[in-house]
Enzyme design. Structure first.
Site: not given
Length: 397
Positions: A177-179
């Site tokens: 989700v982040e990167t």
């Protein structure tokens, strides 16, 4: 201990509110001897194989001010404007850093209009859509990429999960989700982003936001003085978050750990460090091994009125049960989650005029410390469930 050459690589990407780990509601982490600077108090707890690293936040820097639209930060002779000079003096005093070091770094900062624009409030109210948000984050690319990442790093993941008590699926999901597993890590100069948002946050009705970024700027300068990174060139997101795990400077100081025992922490290029830091962050923020993210219950209409929107669970199972909540399948077996504090989660979809309700355990609320959005934490849980299914593991929810 961070090393200059590696931490410099250790950094990047987004978070739009608080230290990532903590971001905006969508756009705001086992060292037994934490690398800390002056003003930080170590607080750790032994849990089986590792010691959770968690350092207390120092007092906020009170000097300095944020003004929307501000673009002048220096005098004609190149010296800092008075309020920023006062900020530099307080950072130097509180963090025990030579004033000339602090001043030199600040004098090299530049206003970044793009960072300000991306943080600027939108005109009009955007309708919240859980369905749209979930589709964007629990998508085929992240599922496929997560399976590949998990397979590639299975041995390290299994050991980190065993040490910290956080399922591999949750760790991988946050990276996704982040990167997108390190594929999207930002190209903003962190110094410029934090300087801009600390002294020219584009919403004067939110003075606490400028304060947050000024404190993160102080953390960045602290890391520079410790030799952990070069604050003048390190890159990250438009809000100053860094690495595969999207840690803000403060989270880097307080929660980042060495995942593979090589004596260095590299959150950009070393997946083991990023994974262990995520697990450490979650444990430091209340993750309880063995609990699901969501309790397996059916909620009543009365339960649905118990939503408080916070990031700390406050309800007991007895309260919820008395108000009509029942265990799914009418199972009478008490789960460990029934002994924990719980919270009702509302996932609103305004365009469709629907709301999905779930019951979050302490593990759900641990994820909200990474990003305060219920949408974010729920999408992490749902992506984790898909990844676990694909890998033949039990559902973490």
């Amino acid at each position: 201990m961070f090393r200059p050459t590696r931490i410099l690589q250790a950094v990047l990407i987004a978070l739009s509110t608080a230290g990532c780990a903590t971001t905006t509601s969508q756009a705001p982490s086992s060292d037994t001897k934490p690398s800390t600077g002056a003003g930080f108090q170590a607080s750790s707890k032994k849990t089986g194989a590792i010691t959770i690293k968690a350092l207390a936040e120092p007092a906020s820097i009170q000097a300095g001010e944020s003004r929307s639209g501000r673009t002048q930060f220096f005098k004609l002779n190149g010296e800092l404007n008075d309020d920023i000079a006062s900020y530099a003096q307080e950072v130097a005093t509180v963090r025990k850093i030579p004033l000339d070091v602090v001043t030199d770094i600040l004098q090299q900062a530049q206003y970044n209009e793009t960072a300000a624009k991306l943080m600027r409030p939108t005109k009009g109210r955007i309708k919240r859509s859980w369905v749209t948000y979930k589709k964007r984050n629990v998508d085929p690319a992240r599922i496929q990429g997560g399976v590949q990442f998990w397979q590639k790093h299975r041995l390290a993941l299994d050991q980190i999960s065993k040490d910290y008590g956080v399922p591999p699926s949750i760790i991988v999901s946050i990276l996704g989700v982040e990167t997108v597993y390190g594929k999207i890590m930002g190209d903003f100069k962190v110094l410029d982003a934090l300087f801009t948002l600390g002294f020219a946050y584009p919403d004067d009705s939110r003075p606490e936001r400028g304060q947050l970024f000024r404190d993160q700027l102080a953390d960045l300068i602290e890391l520079h003085y410790q030799g952990e990174l070069d604050a003048r060139i390190v890159q990250g997101s438009f809000a100053g978050a860094m690495g595969m795990s999207q840690f803000m400077p403060g989270s880097l100081i307080r929660y980042a750990v060495d995942g593979d025992g090589d004596g260095r922490i590299d959150l950009r290029n070393n997946p083991a460090d990023a994974m262990a830091s995520i697990a450490n962050f979650l444990r430091a923020h209340g993750w309880e091994p063995g609990l699901p993210v969501f309790a397996p219950v059916e909620l009543s209409n009365a339960n649905k009125g118990m939503v408080d929107g916070g990031i700390y669970p406050k309800l007991s199972w007895a309260q919820l049960n008395n108000a009509g909540a029942t265990v799914k399948g009418q199972s009478q077996n008490a789960g460990p989650w029934q002994q924990a504090q719980l919270g009702v989660v509302n996932l609103v979809d305004e365009p469709r005029n629907t709301t999905e309700y779930r019951l979050g355990t302490p593990n759900f609320f641990a994820i909200t410390h990474y990003n305060r959005s219920y949408f974010y934490a729920s999408s992490v849980a749902d992506l984790a469930s898909e990844l676990a299914k694909q890998m033949g593991y039990g559902n973490p929810n």
